[in-house]
Design a protein around this motif. Sequence first.
Motif, PDB file in Angstrom:
ATOM      1  N   GLU A 226       0.832  -1.208   0.000  1.00  0.00           N
ATOM      2  CA  GLU A 226       0.000   0.000   0.000  1.00  0.00           C
ATOM      3  C   GLU A 226       0.869   1.262   0.000  1.00  0.00           C
ATOM      4  OE1 GLU A 226      -3.459   2.254   2.613  1.00  0.00           O
ATOM      5  OE2 GLU A 226      -2.973   0.165   3.071  1.00  0.00           O
ATOM      6  N   ARG A 227       1.890   1.269   0.846  1.00  0.00           N
ATOM      7  CA  ARG A 227       2.787   2.434   0.927  1.00  0.00           C
ATOM      8  C   ARG A 227       3.536   2.640  -0.391  1.00  0.00           C
ATOM      9  NH1 ARG A 227       8.002   3.079   2.753  1.00  0.00           N
ATOM     10  NH2 ARG A 227       8.142   0.918   3.445  1.00  0.00           N
ATOM     11  N   PHE A 228       4.051   1.570  -0.958  1.00  0.00           N
ATOM     12  CA  PHE A 228       4.798   1.666  -2.210  1.00  0.00           C
ATOM     13  C   PHE A 228       3.875   2.070  -3.364  1.00  0.00           C
ATOM     14  CE2 PHE A 228       6.961  -0.016  -5.993  1.00  0.00           C
ATOM     15  CZ  PHE A 228       8.191   0.597  -5.843  1.00  0.00           C
ATOM     16  N   SER A 229       2.673   1.518  -3.400  1.00  0.00           N
ATOM     17  CA  SER A 229       1.703   1.878  -4.450  1.00  0.00           C
ATOM     18  C   SER A 229       1.356   3.360  -4.377  1.00  0.00           C
ATOM     19  CB  SER A 229       0.432   1.043  -4.307  1.00  0.00           C
ATOM     20  OG  SER A 229       0.703  -0.301  -4.590  1.00  0.00           O
ATOM     21  N   ASN A 230       1.240   3.902  -3.173  1.00  0.00           N
ATOM     22  CA  ASN A 230       0.969   5.334  -3.016  1.00  0.00           C
ATOM     23  C   ASN A 230       2.105   6.176  -3.592  1.00  0.00           C
ATOM     24  OD1 ASN A 230      -1.521   4.944  -1.809  1.00  0.00           O
ATOM     25  ND2 ASN A 230      -0.698   5.022   0.268  1.00  0.00           N
ATOM     26  N   ILE A 231       3.336   5.727  -3.393  1.00  0.00           N
ATOM     27  CA  ILE A 231       4.493   6.445  -3.956  1.00  0.00           C
ATOM     28  C   ILE A 231       4.424   6.419  -5.484  1.00  0.00           C
ATOM     29  CG2 ILE A 231       7.008   6.422  -4.222  1.00  0.00           C
ATOM     30  CD1 ILE A 231       7.130   5.280  -1.313  1.00  0.00           C
ATOM     31  N   VAL A 232       4.138   5.249  -6.057  1.00  0.00           N
ATOM     32  CA  VAL A 232       4.061   5.117  -7.518  1.00  0.00           C
ATOM     33  C   VAL A 232       2.919   5.978  -8.070  1.00  0.00           C
ATOM     34  CG1 VAL A 232       3.635   3.509  -9.422  1.00  0.00           C
ATOM     35  CG2 VAL A 232       5.169   2.856  -7.561  1.00  0.00           C
ATOM     36  N   CYS A 233       1.771   5.971  -7.394  1.00  0.00           N
ATOM     37  CA  CYS A 233       0.633   6.801  -7.839  1.00  0.00           C
ATOM     38  C   CYS A 233       0.978   8.285  -7.784  1.00  0.00           C
ATOM     39  CB  CYS A 233      -0.596   6.525  -6.978  1.00  0.00           C
ATOM     40  SG  CYS A 233      -1.363   4.934  -7.326  1.00  0.00           S
ATOM     41  N   GLU A 234       1.687   8.694  -6.749  1.00  0.00           N
ATOM     42  CA  GLU A 234       2.122  10.088  -6.640  1.00  0.00           C
ATOM     43  C   GLU A 234       3.044  10.454  -7.804  1.00  0.00           C
ATOM     44  OE1 GLU A 234       4.372  13.092  -3.466  1.00  0.00           O
ATOM     45  OE2 GLU A 234       4.171  10.966  -2.976  1.00  0.00           O
ATOM     46  N   LEU A 235       3.967   9.571  -8.129  1.00  0.00           N
ATOM     47  CA  LEU A 235       4.873   9.815  -9.253  1.00  0.00           C
ATOM     48  C   LEU A 235       4.106   9.933 -10.563  1.00  0.00           C
ATOM     49  CD1 LEU A 235       7.709   7.409  -8.164  1.00  0.00           C
ATOM     50  CD2 LEU A 235       7.999   9.858  -8.609  1.00  0.00           C
ATOM     51  N   ILE A 236       3.139   9.046 -10.767  1.00  0.00           N
ATOM     52  CA  ILE A 236       2.331   9.089 -11.991  1.00  0.00           C
ATOM     53  C   ILE A 236       1.591  10.410 -12.085  1.00  0.00           C
ATOM     54  CG2 ILE A 236       0.314   8.080 -13.144  1.00  0.00           C
ATOM     55  CD1 ILE A 236       1.342   5.329 -12.071  1.00  0.00           C
ATOM     56  N   SER A 237       1.011  10.863 -10.964  1.00  0.00           N
ATOM     57  CA  SER A 237       0.264  12.126 -10.983  1.00  0.00           C
ATOM     58  C   SER A 237       1.173  13.313 -11.273  1.00  0.00           C
ATOM     59  CB  SER A 237      -0.479  12.341  -9.659  1.00  0.00           C
ATOM     60  OG  SER A 237       0.419  12.694  -8.626  1.00  0.00           O
ATOM     61  N   LEU A 238       2.467  13.165 -10.998  1.00  0.00           N
ATOM     62  CA  LEU A 238       3.430  14.228 -11.273  1.00  0.00           C
ATOM     63  C   LEU A 238       4.098  14.064 -12.635  1.00  0.00           C
ATOM     64  CD1 LEU A 238       5.016  14.415  -7.711  1.00  0.00           C
ATOM     65  CD2 LEU A 238       3.564  16.155  -8.776  1.00  0.00           C
ATOM     66  N   GLY A 239       3.677  13.031 -13.388  1.00  0.00           N
ATOM     67  CA  GLY A 239       4.174  12.853 -14.751  1.00  0.00           C
ATOM     68  C   GLY A 239       5.366  11.925 -14.884  1.00  0.00           C
ATOM     69  N   LYS A 240       5.782  11.280 -13.812  1.00  0.00           N
ATOM     70  CA  LYS A 240       6.923  10.359 -13.864  1.00  0.00           C
ATOM     71  C   LYS A 240       6.387   8.937 -13.932  1.00  0.00           C
ATOM     72  CE  LYS A 240      11.250   9.032 -13.392  1.00  0.00           C
ATOM     73  NZ  LYS A 240      12.113   9.016 -14.530  1.00  0.00           N
ATOM     74  N   ILE A 241       6.695   8.254 -15.021  1.00  0.00           N
ATOM     75  CA  ILE A 241       6.204   6.894 -15.239  1.00  0.00           C
ATOM     76  C   ILE A 241       7.390   5.936 -15.252  1.00  0.00           C
ATOM     77  CG2 ILE A 241       4.856   5.394 -16.762  1.00  0.00           C
ATOM     78  CD1 ILE A 241       3.230   7.793 -15.810  1.00  0.00           C
ATOM     79  N   TYR A 242       7.292   4.906 -14.423  1.00  0.00           N
ATOM     80  CA  TYR A 242       8.288   3.840 -14.433  1.00  0.00           C
ATOM     81  C   TYR A 242       7.690   2.634 -15.157  1.00  0.00           C
ATOM     82  CZ  TYR A 242      11.115   6.283 -10.928  1.00  0.00           C
ATOM     83  OH  TYR A 242      11.900   7.193 -10.272  1.00  0.00           O
ATOM     84  N   THR A 243       8.545   1.852 -15.795  1.00  0.00           N
ATOM     85  CA  THR A 243       8.068   0.634 -16.456  1.00  0.00           C
ATOM     86  C   THR A 243       7.759  -0.406 -15.379  1.00  0.00           C
ATOM     87  OG1 THR A 243      10.264  -0.362 -16.647  1.00  0.00           O
ATOM     88  CG2 THR A 243       9.543   1.071 -18.477  1.00  0.00           C
ATOM     89  N   ASN A 244       6.986  -1.418 -15.753  1.00  0.00           N
ATOM     90  CA  ASN A 244       6.696  -2.507 -14.818  1.00  0.00           C
ATOM     91  C   ASN A 244       7.976  -3.187 -14.358  1.00  0.00           C
ATOM     92  OD1 ASN A 244       3.949  -2.102 -14.806  1.00  0.00           O
ATOM     93  ND2 ASN A 244       3.564  -3.563 -16.457  1.00  0.00           N
ATOM     94  N   ARG A 245       8.938  -3.303 -15.273  1.00  0.00           N
ATOM     95  CA  ARG A 245      10.224  -3.917 -14.922  1.00  0.00           C
ATOM     96  C   ARG A 245      10.940  -3.098 -13.848  1.00  0.00           C
ATOM     97  NH1 ARG A 245      15.627  -4.397 -16.082  1.00  0.00           N
ATOM     98  NH2 ARG A 245      16.396  -6.471 -16.582  1.00  0.00           N
TER      99      ARG A 245
END
Length: 160
Positions: free
Chosen positions: A128-147
């Motif tokens: 949950e904590r890590f997913s929140n970090i990834v969602c925050e990054l996405i909302s700021l325009g930073k996309i990481y690949t699944n890998r």
Amino acid sequence: MQENLFSQDDDIWYVITDGPMKILKFNTAIAISGGEPQMVEKPRAEWSTEDKKKSNLDNVAKDIMYKTLDKNMFRNIKTCSTAKEIWEKLTQLREGNDQTKENKLTVAIQKFDNAKMKAGETMAEFDERFSNIVCELISLGKIYTNREISLKVMQALSRE
């Protein structure tokens, strides 16, 4: 009926993003030059029922926004006179200027880079904590690949 509803929703979004609607009519007093019709503001006395509804959409949009805000946010926008001003103020408060956005992105990237499973933290809590970090990054325009995300999760897990 349904088509009319979508049209009104589009019109409400228009007044939020572009400002109150101006009620216009063709200017018949001036000769049309170059084949282009000229528009002038229509006097209130000539407004149709539809014109009155469109003119009131800014008030409708403001009312919708007022009803969705808590008291603290309302204090920030109560001096705004149009729905567009409210929207711009809320956007500024929420997102900040370009420097603020850049700072938020930098902090979010650091959170991602430094993410580690805490002692005593369950997998569900870490996820949950890590997913929140990834969602925050996405909302700021930073996309990481699944890998990249998978590798980071593997590095962040505790040895246990």
